[in-house]
Design a protein around this motif. Structure first.
Motif, PDB file in Angstrom:
ATOM      1  N   ALA A 166       0.824  -1.205   0.000  1.00  0.00           N
ATOM      2  CA  ALA A 166       0.000   0.000   0.000  1.00  0.00           C
ATOM      3  C   ALA A 166       0.863   1.262   0.000  1.00  0.00           C
ATOM      4  CB  ALA A 166      -0.939  -0.002   1.204  1.00  0.00           C
ATOM      5  N   SER A 167       1.943   1.238   0.762  1.00  0.00           N
ATOM      6  CA  SER A 167       2.850   2.396   0.789  1.00  0.00           C
ATOM      7  C   SER A 167       3.461   2.619  -0.580  1.00  0.00           C
ATOM      8  CB  SER A 167       3.961   2.190   1.812  1.00  0.00           C
ATOM      9  OG  SER A 167       3.443   2.066   3.090  1.00  0.00           O
ATOM     10  N   PHE A 168       3.956   1.552  -1.187  1.00  0.00           N
ATOM     11  CA  PHE A 168       4.555   1.663  -2.521  1.00  0.00           C
ATOM     12  C   PHE A 168       3.545   2.201  -3.513  1.00  0.00           C
ATOM     13  CE2 PHE A 168       5.703  -0.036  -6.690  1.00  0.00           C
ATOM     14  CZ  PHE A 168       7.003   0.428  -6.794  1.00  0.00           C
ATOM     15  N   PHE A 169       2.300   1.679  -3.479  1.00  0.00           N
ATOM     16  CA  PHE A 169       1.267   2.114  -4.416  1.00  0.00           C
ATOM     17  C   PHE A 169       0.956   3.600  -4.252  1.00  0.00           C
ATOM     18  CE2 PHE A 169      -3.241   2.931  -5.281  1.00  0.00           C
ATOM     19  CZ  PHE A 169      -3.271   2.630  -6.637  1.00  0.00           C
ATOM     20  N   PHE A 170       0.653   4.036  -3.024  1.00  0.00           N
ATOM     21  CA  PHE A 170       0.258   5.428  -2.807  1.00  0.00           C
ATOM     22  C   PHE A 170       1.409   6.400  -3.059  1.00  0.00           C
ATOM     23  CE2 PHE A 170      -3.173   3.516  -0.146  1.00  0.00           C
ATOM     24  CZ  PHE A 170      -4.221   3.975  -0.920  1.00  0.00           C
ATOM     25  N   ILE A 171       2.600   6.032  -2.632  1.00  0.00           N
ATOM     26  CA  ILE A 171       3.744   6.933  -2.824  1.00  0.00           C
ATOM     27  C   ILE A 171       4.093   7.050  -4.301  1.00  0.00           C
ATOM     28  CG2 ILE A 171       6.215   7.189  -2.369  1.00  0.00           C
ATOM     29  CD1 ILE A 171       5.606   6.065   0.460  1.00  0.00           C
ATOM     30  N   MET A 172       4.121   5.925  -5.018  1.00  0.00           N
ATOM     31  CA  MET A 172       4.432   5.978  -6.451  1.00  0.00           C
ATOM     32  C   MET A 172       3.339   6.692  -7.238  1.00  0.00           C
ATOM     33  SD  MET A 172       7.322   4.966  -7.266  1.00  0.00           S
ATOM     34  CE  MET A 172       8.379   4.972  -5.859  1.00  0.00           C
ATOM     35  N   LEU A 173       2.084   6.489  -6.845  1.00  0.00           N
ATOM     36  CA  LEU A 173       0.984   7.186  -7.516  1.00  0.00           C
ATOM     37  C   LEU A 173       1.140   8.695  -7.344  1.00  0.00           C
ATOM     38  CD1 LEU A 173      -1.727   6.840  -9.039  1.00  0.00           C
ATOM     39  CD2 LEU A 173      -2.842   6.923  -6.807  1.00  0.00           C
ATOM     40  N   HIS A 174       1.398   9.132  -6.121  1.00  0.00           N
ATOM     41  CA  HIS A 174       1.571  10.562  -5.872  1.00  0.00           C
ATOM     42  C   HIS A 174       2.806  11.101  -6.595  1.00  0.00           C
ATOM     43  CE1 HIS A 174       2.860  14.182  -3.666  1.00  0.00           C
ATOM     44  NE2 HIS A 174       1.555  14.387  -3.482  1.00  0.00           N
ATOM     45  N   ALA A 175       3.929  10.382  -6.471  1.00  0.00           N
ATOM     46  CA  ALA A 175       5.190  10.867  -7.053  1.00  0.00           C
ATOM     47  C   ALA A 175       5.141  10.907  -8.575  1.00  0.00           C
ATOM     48  CB  ALA A 175       6.351   9.989  -6.586  1.00  0.00           C
ATOM     49  N   SER A 176       4.403  10.005  -9.198  1.00  0.00           N
ATOM     50  CA  SER A 176       4.364  10.006 -10.662  1.00  0.00           C
ATOM     51  C   SER A 176       3.344  10.997 -11.218  1.00  0.00           C
ATOM     52  CB  SER A 176       4.073   8.604 -11.186  1.00  0.00           C
ATOM     53  OG  SER A 176       2.815   8.162 -10.745  1.00  0.00           O
ATOM     54  N   MET A 177       2.328  11.361 -10.450  1.00  0.00           N
ATOM     55  CA  MET A 177       1.301  12.287 -10.929  1.00  0.00           C
ATOM     56  C   MET A 177       1.555  13.739 -10.526  1.00  0.00           C
ATOM     57  SD  MET A 177      -0.816  10.534 -12.618  1.00  0.00           S
ATOM     58  CE  MET A 177      -1.332   8.869 -12.870  1.00  0.00           C
ATOM     59  N   TYR A 178       2.341  13.973  -9.515  1.00  0.00           N
ATOM     60  CA  TYR A 178       2.569  15.325  -9.004  1.00  0.00           C
ATOM     61  C   TYR A 178       3.627  16.015  -9.865  1.00  0.00           C
ATOM     62  CZ  TYR A 178       2.916  19.000  -5.479  1.00  0.00           C
ATOM     63  OH  TYR A 178       2.875  20.194  -4.814  1.00  0.00           O
ATOM     64  N   MET A 179       3.273  17.151 -10.439  1.00  0.00           N
ATOM     65  CA  MET A 179       4.208  17.866 -11.320  1.00  0.00           C
ATOM     66  C   MET A 179       5.297  18.559 -10.505  1.00  0.00           C
ATOM     67  SD  MET A 179       1.959  19.590 -14.336  1.00  0.00           S
ATOM     68  CE  MET A 179       0.920  20.555 -13.271  1.00  0.00           C
ATOM     69  N   THR A 180       6.512  18.495 -11.001  1.00  0.00           N
ATOM     70  CA  THR A 180       7.624  19.205 -10.375  1.00  0.00           C
ATOM     71  C   THR A 180       7.494  20.696 -10.703  1.00  0.00           C
ATOM     72  OG1 THR A 180       9.057  18.879 -12.297  1.00  0.00           O
ATOM     73  CG2 THR A 180       9.132  17.185 -10.575  1.00  0.00           C
ATOM     74  N   PRO A 181       8.190  21.562  -9.962  1.00  0.00           N
ATOM     75  CA  PRO A 181       8.097  23.003 -10.258  1.00  0.00           C
ATOM     76  C   PRO A 181       8.472  23.350 -11.698  1.00  0.00           C
ATOM     77  CG  PRO A 181       9.119  22.668  -8.125  1.00  0.00           C
ATOM     78  CD  PRO A 181       8.942  21.313  -8.748  1.00  0.00           C
ATOM     79  N   ASP A 182       9.461  22.654 -12.278  1.00  0.00           N
ATOM     80  CA  ASP A 182       9.845  22.911 -13.675  1.00  0.00           C
ATOM     81  C   ASP A 182       8.694  22.596 -14.627  1.00  0.00           C
ATOM     82  OD1 ASP A 182      12.349  23.513 -12.662  1.00  0.00           O
ATOM     83  OD2 ASP A 182      13.157  21.508 -13.081  1.00  0.00           O
ATOM     84  N   GLU A 183       8.028  21.464 -14.398  1.00  0.00           N
ATOM     85  CA  GLU A 183       6.903  21.084 -15.237  1.00  0.00           C
ATOM     86  C   GLU A 183       5.733  22.048 -15.043  1.00  0.00           C
ATOM     87  OE1 GLU A 183       7.279  16.263 -15.577  1.00  0.00           O
ATOM     88  OE2 GLU A 183       6.506  17.104 -13.703  1.00  0.00           O
ATOM     89  N   GLN A 184       5.540  22.524 -13.834  1.00  0.00           N
ATOM     90  CA  GLN A 184       4.465  23.467 -13.545  1.00  0.00           C
ATOM     91  C   GLN A 184       4.689  24.768 -14.316  1.00  0.00           C
ATOM     92  OE1 GLN A 184       1.792  22.825 -11.658  1.00  0.00           O
ATOM     93  NE2 GLN A 184       0.901  24.872 -11.688  1.00  0.00           N
ATOM     94  N   GLU A 185       5.947  25.238 -14.345  1.00  0.00           N
ATOM     95  CA  GLU A 185       6.270  26.462 -15.091  1.00  0.00           C
ATOM     96  C   GLU A 185       6.029  26.265 -16.578  1.00  0.00           C
ATOM     97  OE1 GLU A 185      10.220  27.738 -14.156  1.00  0.00           O
ATOM     98  OE2 GLU A 185       9.787  27.865 -12.015  1.00  0.00           O
ATOM     99  N   ALA A 186       6.396  25.096 -17.105  1.00  0.00           N
ATOM    100  CA  ALA A 186       6.185  24.816 -18.524  1.00  0.00           C
ATOM    101  C   ALA A 186       4.696  24.811 -18.865  1.00  0.00           C
ATOM    102  CB  ALA A 186       6.825  23.483 -18.900  1.00  0.00           C
TER     103      ALA A 186
END
Length: 195
Positions: A166-186
């Protein structure tokens, strides 16, 4: 306690040197102290690294990546950035799993209770079985061996794998969907060009 006076030129001070016998009285093996410097540093670093929870769950920052190529970089940056928050997600899942499994809760309480009783008994005198004195470590080992079937019956193995999954699933889901600041600026630049 003995007081020792030090005087080295301009440096002066009192140092309290605790008596070895008196400092150990009243302290069992189970007493928890963070005297280890690296443990205290790790805890303070983790506390300082917590990002605001509003930023962590900001829905405007979640976006499905257009391709698989940016995902590994995004995951690494987010894990580095939100490391402390992910630690709390993991601890929350551990707490949820333990609290929703009554047998596991009973097994943990029984094991910790046995360890506490050992620490109390060893403060008074050492335990002897068949004329042999058992060390505290050996007594804890006996508790561990005796509690293993109880944990097995309580389903601790499946709980551990559930927590990891469950930890792996939720953390990877959040980390892969959350945009980094560079992507947010783009994304914001693309929106400005469209308008």
């Amino acid at each position: 306690m003995t007081d020792t006076k030090l005087d080295f030129g301009n440096i002066a001070g009192d140092i309290d040197i605790p008596d070895k016998q008196s400092s150990l009285k009243g302290k069992g093996i189970m007493s928890l102290s963070l005297s280890n410097v690296s443990a205290r540093e790790w805890i303070s670093k983790t506390r300082e690294g917590i990002k605001p929870w509003g930023e962590f769950i900001s829905t405007s920052r979640f976006k499905v990546p257009k391709s698989v190529k940016p995902v590994p970089g995004r995951v690494m940056k987010n894990i580095e950035h939100f490391q402390s928050n992910y630690m709390f997600v993991f601890l929350g899942l551990v707490l949820f799993c333990v609290l929703t499994s009554p047998m596991l809760l009973v097994a943990i309480a029984a094991c910790l209770g046995a360890c506490y009783i050992i620490s109390l008994k060893n403060a008074e005198n050492k335990l002897k079985i068949l004329g042999k004195e058992l060390s505290v470590g050996q007594q804890y080992a006996v508790v561990g061996v005796c509690s293993f079937p109880l944990f097995w019956l309580a389903g601790a193995g499946s709980a551990v794998f559930w927590i990891i999954g469950a930890s792996f699933f939720f953390i990877m889901l959040h980390a892969s969907m959350y945009m980094t600041p560079d992507e947010q600026e783009a994304v914001e630049l693309e929106m400005d060009e469209v308008v």
